[in-house]
Each structure stands twice: as structure tokens, then as C-alpha cells.
Enzyme design. Structure first.
Site, PDB file in Angstrom:
ATOM      1  N   ASP A 309     -47.184 -32.495  32.377  1.00  0.00           N
ATOM      2  CA  ASP A 309     -46.187 -31.435  32.437  1.00  0.00           C
ATOM      3  C   ASP A 309     -45.181 -31.654  31.293  1.00  0.00           C
ATOM      4  O   ASP A 309     -45.241 -32.648  30.568  1.00  0.00           O
ATOM      5  CB  ASP A 309     -45.504 -31.395  33.817  1.00  0.00           C
ATOM      6  CG  ASP A 309     -44.893 -30.025  34.101  1.00  0.00           C
ATOM      7  OD1 ASP A 309     -44.686 -29.248  33.151  1.00  0.00           O
ATOM      8  OD2 ASP A 309     -44.612 -29.729  35.277  1.00  0.00           O
ATOM      9  N   GLU A 515     -37.758 -23.897  39.420  1.00  0.00           N
ATOM     10  CA  GLU A 515     -37.765 -25.360  39.492  1.00  0.00           C
ATOM     11  C   GLU A 515     -36.515 -25.879  40.207  1.00  0.00           C
ATOM     12  O   GLU A 515     -36.067 -25.292  41.187  1.00  0.00           O
ATOM     13  CB  GLU A 515     -37.972 -25.942  38.093  1.00  0.00           C
ATOM     14  CG  GLU A 515     -39.327 -25.476  37.516  1.00  0.00           C
ATOM     15  CD  GLU A 515     -39.711 -26.160  36.220  1.00  0.00           C
ATOM     16  OE1 GLU A 515     -39.694 -27.395  36.154  1.00  0.00           O
ATOM     17  OE2 GLU A 515     -40.066 -25.447  35.257  1.00  0.00           O
TER      18      GLU A 515
HETATM   19  C1  BGC Z   1     -38.572 -24.500  29.571  1.00  0.00           C
HETATM   20  C2  BGC Z   1     -39.566 -24.352  30.686  1.00  0.00           C
HETATM   21  C3  BGC Z   1     -39.845 -25.659  31.252  1.00  0.00           C
HETATM   22  C4  BGC Z   1     -38.577 -26.387  31.614  1.00  0.00           C
HETATM   23  C5  BGC Z   1     -38.887 -27.781  32.020  1.00  0.00           C
HETATM   24  C6  BGC Z   1     -37.353 -25.195  30.064  1.00  0.00           C
HETATM   25  O1  BGC Z   1     -36.431 -25.368  29.027  1.00  0.00           O
HETATM   26  O2  BGC Z   1     -38.240 -23.253  29.070  1.00  0.00           O
HETATM   27  O3  BGC Z   1     -40.760 -23.813  30.225  1.00  0.00           O
HETATM   28  O4  BGC Z   1     -40.610 -25.469  32.380  1.00  0.00           O
HETATM   29  O5  BGC Z   1     -37.675 -26.436  30.553  1.00  0.00           O
HETATM   30  O6  BGC Z   1     -37.769 -28.454  32.538  1.00  0.00           O
HETATM   31  C1  BGC Z   2     -43.281 -26.651  34.793  1.00  0.00           C
HETATM   32  C2  BGC Z   2     -44.672 -26.152  34.606  1.00  0.00           C
HETATM   33  C3  BGC Z   2     -44.762 -25.270  33.406  1.00  0.00           C
HETATM   34  C4  BGC Z   2     -44.193 -25.958  32.200  1.00  0.00           C
HETATM   35  C5  BGC Z   2     -44.198 -25.102  30.977  1.00  0.00           C
HETATM   36  C6  BGC Z   2     -42.708 -27.211  33.542  1.00  0.00           C
HETATM   37  O1  BGC Z   2     -41.372 -27.520  33.710  1.00  0.00           O
HETATM   38  O2  BGC Z   2     -43.249 -27.625  35.792  1.00  0.00           O
HETATM   39  O3  BGC Z   2     -45.069 -25.460  35.755  1.00  0.00           O
HETATM   40  O4  BGC Z   2     -46.079 -24.902  33.191  1.00  0.00           O
HETATM   41  O5  BGC Z   2     -42.870 -26.346  32.459  1.00  0.00           O
HETATM   42  O6  BGC Z   2     -43.310 -24.046  31.057  1.00  0.00           O
END
Ligand code: BGC
Ligand code: BGC
Length: 627
Positions: A309, A515
Site C-alpha cells: 500500500d 481512511e
Molecule cells: C493520497 C491517497 C492515499 C493516501 C494515503 C493521500 O495523500 O491521495 O491516494 O490513499 O494519501 O495515506
Molecule cells: C489506500 C489504498 C489505495 C492507495 C492509493 C492507500 O492509502 O489504503 O486503498 O489504493 O492509498 O490511493
């Protein structure tokens, strides 16, 4: 002395040249007639360490240029939540961006194409004008794997419309605690429902041919995309639903609750699997060799690749990035094949290169990773079709996909209460009356009804950032033209009393989140939702529609409502909500337990302390007026 005549010499020279040009143009790995195994072997033996480690690197669009692709042999590029080539980018703008990076990759010595990946957990979430389907929490309600498969087919077409061949979807999390900020990405608390919903995978990738070998990835050409089952494993089981936390459960519990979805995904030929930030019994999943190499690769015979990830290696330590060398060693040794770095790729490449050169990580581990990545790329036809064209551009937001999403909305809504007594149902609502009230923060807000992972990472508010139908507009489209629809977002009690409304529709819920931003220990309806319910429902017959990523505390409001509907996060096609209020029957059955109080959580179907407000499987029905 043996002498050569001039013509003879000429002929020999010609033969030599022919052999040279033949071997320069005929590259076995580029020959689609060769079996994939042969192509992998041929390519592997030509690759330098730098080229191999490049394949194991996934970077974010914001740091990608054609030169970076070329100089570092980057294997994959991705868009983070909200990263787009331009605001409201058209398919052509996306295609040009992907192709320009791809040309950088193709200009390398071996010309190995890169693989562009995007999030698509409810349709193509970053793309303007994409069809946004209900989030999984709603889709689980339908218990209709064929519908979910069709959503996969549509999503693949919309993603391919923009020249992208790879999605981070489906989420097959089993959310066991709605306090978790990603609960809406989960189809159900019930592993069986989640397992059946892996039909999304043959939708996205195409149906596996009958004679396929178990665990081998499959992607059926240019209208399909490589999928990514995530997040491996136990992401939905963390303590108190805290995102990226520890999932404390026995091996048997892990296998029976969180693993079945992966077993069935591997069986269906899923191309890739993404690791979970979470831990299992205190051990970070990104460093869990037993579960990645031991179980997934050796036991399940998964032959696709394992993706980290976002900064997943960094997060092996706490604080993140405290000891990056340790993180890289732990993650790669555990069996991670491609790393979503996503920004500081030179650091990752340098550290990994050093570790291979100093035998800290064996070459066999690198070769395993690269073979898997190449396998996916060969299988999906990326070598034959690396450059995207605009032939599918009109698939983005295709009206047929919007109809499909609307159907999914209808089937995902759950009717929890209908009338103060069973013999006096409020729904279906009459279309022809003098005047009705539509109220609430979520009635006319496209961003709110889509939820997180829509246009931006955290989602948005309002009606200007993408195309769709709000619930208010859907109601206006549906009632008789003579019925006056009054909209007031948060009306006062006096206003409601002083008007003679035949009935009211109150749409309230959670603002969007993604998230950890969605972690929530109280799960109450945010203000002014409760006062909107109170002001309206005290004065007029009302149906309350809850737009939320999970069950919320409803018990205190239940007696004041006449009817109650869980709409989850329906997406762009709000018309599906009006459909069931007026025309179609309600059929949805809860795929999650609706708790009474947060102090009961976690509480899932089958638990000894089970005492829900509405049990798993509950859902009232209404007679359809339309079929
Ligand atoms: C990104 C997301 C990613 C996340 C992870 C964000 O800044 O745009 O895609 O899932 O950070 O913490
Ligand atoms: C998320 C994923 C996602 C990735 C890219 C991460 O923070 O957990 O689900 O695919 O960011 O955006």
C-alpha cells in the site's frame, strides 16, 4: 589454400548479416505466439538488476515524467486519491498523459511497458463524469453477485476509456466494526457475502477460461483491466475499528472471517493483491512472510503480484520511515513484489539495490517479484497494446452504466421502518399531492451522496465537481408535475408548521471521509441532522433517509420518524433513491448489523451478545408499482 570466390564471400557476408538482423528484430519475449512462461524466461535473462528493481517500483503521477520512466525503468505509475492530469480531465487528456509516460518506458533498451493503476472502489472514482456506483456497503445489501459482476464490467470500460489498464479494486475487507473509517468499502460483516461479491473480479478482468491453472492471473484484453483484491488481510478487523490498527484474532478466526475472499479471488484469477497497513496480532502485514509468501504464494499458489500500500513499507516502523532500510528488507523479504513508493523512488531503488548487491536480499527474491510482474503484463496484453487509443472514450459515464448504477441503488436501499403501525405504511409515497417538503444536508449534495474516494481522496461537497443526479432532483423528476416540491436544507419548526405539506422527505447523514479521517467512536448523526429530523418529523409525516457509510445511532430518533431508509452511499445516480420511494419495491436486506448503542460494538451476527436495533438480514419490502 582454400580460396573464396568474390560471389561466395558476398553470400557468406549476406548470411552473417541476416543472422545479425534476425536476432536484432526477433525477440522471443516480444512474440505473442510464445507461451507466457517462455516470454518471461527470455526477458528475465536479458534484464539488468536496475531494470528488475525498476519493475518493482510504482510511483505517483505527480513525480512521473517520461524521463523518469526511462531512466529508472519504472514498472508502474498510479494516481493517488484525487491526482488527475487536469481538473475535469477528458478521456483524451488522460490518454495523452498515460501514453506520454508509456513512451518513456517503451524507449528503454528492452521496452517493457509500464502499467498505470487507479483507485476504483465504486466506479472510476478520480475521473470527472465517471459513473459512481454505490459504495460496497450498499452493494452487499443486494446479495446479487451477477449485478456486482456487471458493475465490474462497466467499471473496466470506464477506466479503459481513459487509457488506464489497472485498478485497485475490489476491496474485499470484512468490516467487523462500523467505527472503522473504511467500513463503507466493505460489502458486509459476513464473510460469505464478501466472498460471493468477488464476482467483481471476473467483471473487471473477464471470466476465467475453464482450463486455467489455479492461481494464474487472467485479464481478457483491451476492454478489461487487471484487478487488485485488497487489503490483505484483516484490514476490517482492527481493534475498535481504528484504521491501520492491530487485528487481534486467532489463526482460525483470521482464516474463517478475513481469508475466504482472498481464496476465492485467487481462484478467479485476480492479477494483484494489495497489502494492508494493519497488523495481525501485533505483526505488520507488510512484513508478514508467513501470510504473504507462505500462505498466499506457496499455499494458495497465487501467481500474480503482491503490491504494497501507499508508503506501506515506511509504515512498517512507527513512526513511519524511522528505519527505511529495515522496512525495505522486511517488506521485500516477506514477499512484496511491487512497492507503491509512491514519491521518493530514488531512495527506495538505492536501498533495495544496495541490499541485493550485499546479499541482504537474495537475487532469487528479486527474480520471483519480477517474474510475477512480467506475468501480469504479458497476460493482460500490455506488450502488444501498450499505447491507448480513444476508441472507448465514450464509455466514461456511459448512460447504460448510469442505468446499471441506478438499478444497484434501488437494490441497495434498506427499508427499516414503514409507518407508525404496520397497517398504515407511508411508502410507496403518492406522486400527486399539493405540496411536499424535501429537507436535510444530504438532499441536494452530489458529493455527500457519493462519499469518500470520489473526485478527491476525501470526497467533496456540492454539485459542481462531477455529473450526477441528486436525491432532490430525482424526487422532482419523479413526482407529478403538479406537485409542488419545496426544498429547505434545514427548516425551522415554525416554517414546517406554517406550511401544509402532505409529507416530508428528510435526507441526512455523514459528510464524506476516507481512511483514518472516517474513524469515529460515537457514530451519531452529525449536526444539524438531528434537529432537521426533529423539526420536520414533529410537524408532518416524514420519511428519513440516512446517507452514510455505515449504521449510525438511530435509536433516539426512531420514534419521531414515520419511515426510515438506509441509503448508504448511493453514488451519482440518485434517481435510484426516488425509484424505490415511489415506483419500485424495496428488496434490500441489511448486510450489516444495525446496533443500538456504540458500547455494544463490535457486534456482528452470531455474536453471543447480539442485541441489535435491526438485525443482520432485516429489511421491509413494499409492493412495486413498476416492475
Ligand atoms: C493520497 C491517497 C492515499 C493516501 C494515503 C493521500 O495523500 O491521495 O491516494 O490513499 O494519501 O495515506
Ligand atoms: C489506500 C489504498 C489505495 C492507495 C492509493 C492507500 O492509502 O489504503 O486503498 O489504493 O492509498 O490511493
Amino acid at each position: 589454400m582454400v580460396g573464396f570466390s568474390i560471389p561466395m564471400l558476398g553470400f557468406l557476408l549476406f548470411c552473417c548479416l541476416a543472422v545479425v538482423t534476425e536476432s536484432a528484430t526477433y525477440l522471443k519475449y516480444k512474440d505473442p505466439k510464445q507461451p507466457v512462461g517462455v516470454r518471461i524466461k527470455d526477458l528475465m535473462k536479458r534484464m539488468s538488476l536496475a531494470e528488475k528493481i525498476g519493475q518493482m517500483t510504482q510511483i505517483e503521477l505527480s513525480v512521473a515524467t517520461p524521463d523518469v520512466m526511462k531512466n529508472y525503468f519504472i514498472g508502474s505509475v498510479m494516481s493517488g486519491g484525487g491526482t488527475v492530469p487536469a481538473p475535469k480531465a477528458t478521456p483524451q487528456t488522460w490518454i495523452n498523459m498515460v501514453n506520454s509516460l508509456q513512451k518513456g518506458s517503451l524507449s528503454t533498451r528492452l521496452g517493457i511497458p509500464m502499467m498505470y493503476g487507479v483507485d476504483a472502489v465504486h466506479g472510476y472514482s478520480n475521473a470527472y463524469n465517471a459513473t459512481i456506483f454505490p459504495h460496497n456497503v450498499g452493494l452487499g445489501v443486494t446479495r446479487d453477485p451477477q449485478l456486482i459482476k456487471k458493475i465490474g464490467i462497466a467499471t473496466a470500460l470506464e477506466v479503459r476509456a481513459t487509457g488506464v489498464p489497472y485498478v485497485f479494486a475490489p476491496s474485499i475487507a470484512v468490516c467487523r466494526d462500523p467505527r472503522w473509517g473504511r467500513c463503507y468499502e466493505s460489502f458486509s460483516e459476513d464473510p460469505k457475502i464478501v466472498e460471493s461479491m468477488t464476482e467483481m473480479i471476473p467483471g473487471l478482468q473477464g471470466a476465467l477460461p475453464a482450463n486455467s491453472t489455479k492461481g494464474v492471473p487472467f485479464v481478457a484484453g483491451k476492454k478489461k483491466v487487471a484487478a487488485c483484491a485488497m487489503h490483505y488481510v484483516g484490514d476490517g478487523g482492527t481493534t475498535n475499528g481504528i484504521n491501520e490498527n492491530d487485528t487481534v484474532i486467532s489463526l482460525e478466526g483470521l482464516m474463517s472471517i478475513h481469508m475466504p475472499g482472498y481464496i476465492s479471488s485467487v481462484r478467479k484469477g485476480v492479477a494483484t493483491i494489495m497489502m494492508s497497513f494493519s497488523s495481525w496480532n501485533g505483526k505488520k502485514m507488510h512484513a508478514n512472510r508467513d501470510l504473504i509468501t507462505g500462505f498466499l504464494k506457496n499455499k494458495l499458489k497465487f501467481k500474480g503480484f503482491v503490491l504494497s500500500d501507499w508508503e506501506g513499507l515506511d509504515r512498517i516502523t512507527s513512526p513511519p520511515h524511522a528505519n527505511y532500510s529495515f522496512s525495505v528488507e522486511a517488506g521485500i523479504s516477506a514477499g512484496i513484489d511491487m512497492v507503491m513508493v509512491p514519491f521518493n523512488f530514488t531512495e527506495y531503488i538505492d536501498v533495495l539495490t544496495y541490499q541485493v548487491k550485499h546479499n541482504i536480499i537474495p537475487m532469487s527474491r528479486i527474480d520471483d517479484a519480477v517474474k510475477r510482474i512480467l506475468r501480469v503484463k504479458f497476460v493482460m496484453g500490455l506488450f502488444e497494446n501498450p499505447i491507448a487509443d480513444d476508441r472507448l472514450a465514450n464509455q466514461l459515464g456511459n448512460p447504460q452504466h448510469r442505468e446499471l448504477a441506478r438499478e444497484a441503488v434501488r437494490k441497495s436501499l434498506v427499508l427499516l421502518k414503514n409507518g407508525k403501525s404496520a397497517d398504515k405504511p407511508l411508502l410507496p409515497l403518492p406522486k400527486k399531492t399539493t405540496k411536499i417538503l424535501v429537507a436535510g444536508s444530504h438532499a441536494d449534495n452530489l458529493g455527500y451522496q457519493c462519499g469518500g474516494w470520489t473526485i478527491t481522496w476525501q470526497g467533496f461537497s456540492g454539485n459542481n465537481l462531477t455529473i450526477g443526479t441528486t436525491i432532490l432532483h430525482a424526487i422532482k423528476n419523479t413526482v407529478d408535475p403538479t406537485t409542488q416540491v419545496v426544498y429547505s436544507e434545514n427548516p425551522s419548526a415554525e416554517f414546517v408548521k406554517s406550511n401544509k405539506f402532505s409529507y416530508a422527505i428528510v435526507v441526512v447523514g455523514e459528510p464524506p471521509y476516507a481512511e483514518s479521517f472516517g474513524d469515529n467512536l460515537n457514530l451519531t448523526i452529525p449536526d444539524p441532522g438531528p434537529s432537521t429530523i426533529y423539526n420536520v418529523c414533529k410537524a408532518v409525516k416524514c420519511v428519513v433517509i440516512v446517507v452514510a457509510g455505515r449504521p449510525l445511532v438511530m435509536q433516539p430518533h426512531l420514534s419521531s420518524t414515520d419511515a426510515l431508509v438506509a441509503a448508504w452511499l448511493p453514488g451519482t445516480e440518485g434517481q435510484g433513491v426516488a425509484d424505490v420511494l415511489y415506483d419500485y419495491g424495496f428488496t434490500g436486506k441489511l448486510a450489516r448489523t444495525w446496533f443500538k448503542r456504540v458500547d455494544q460494538l463490535p457486534m456482528n451476527v452470531g455474536d453471543p451478545h447480539y442485541d441489535p436495533l435491526f438485525p443482520f438480514g432485516f429489511g421491509l419490502t413494499t409492493k412495486p408499482i413498476k416492475a
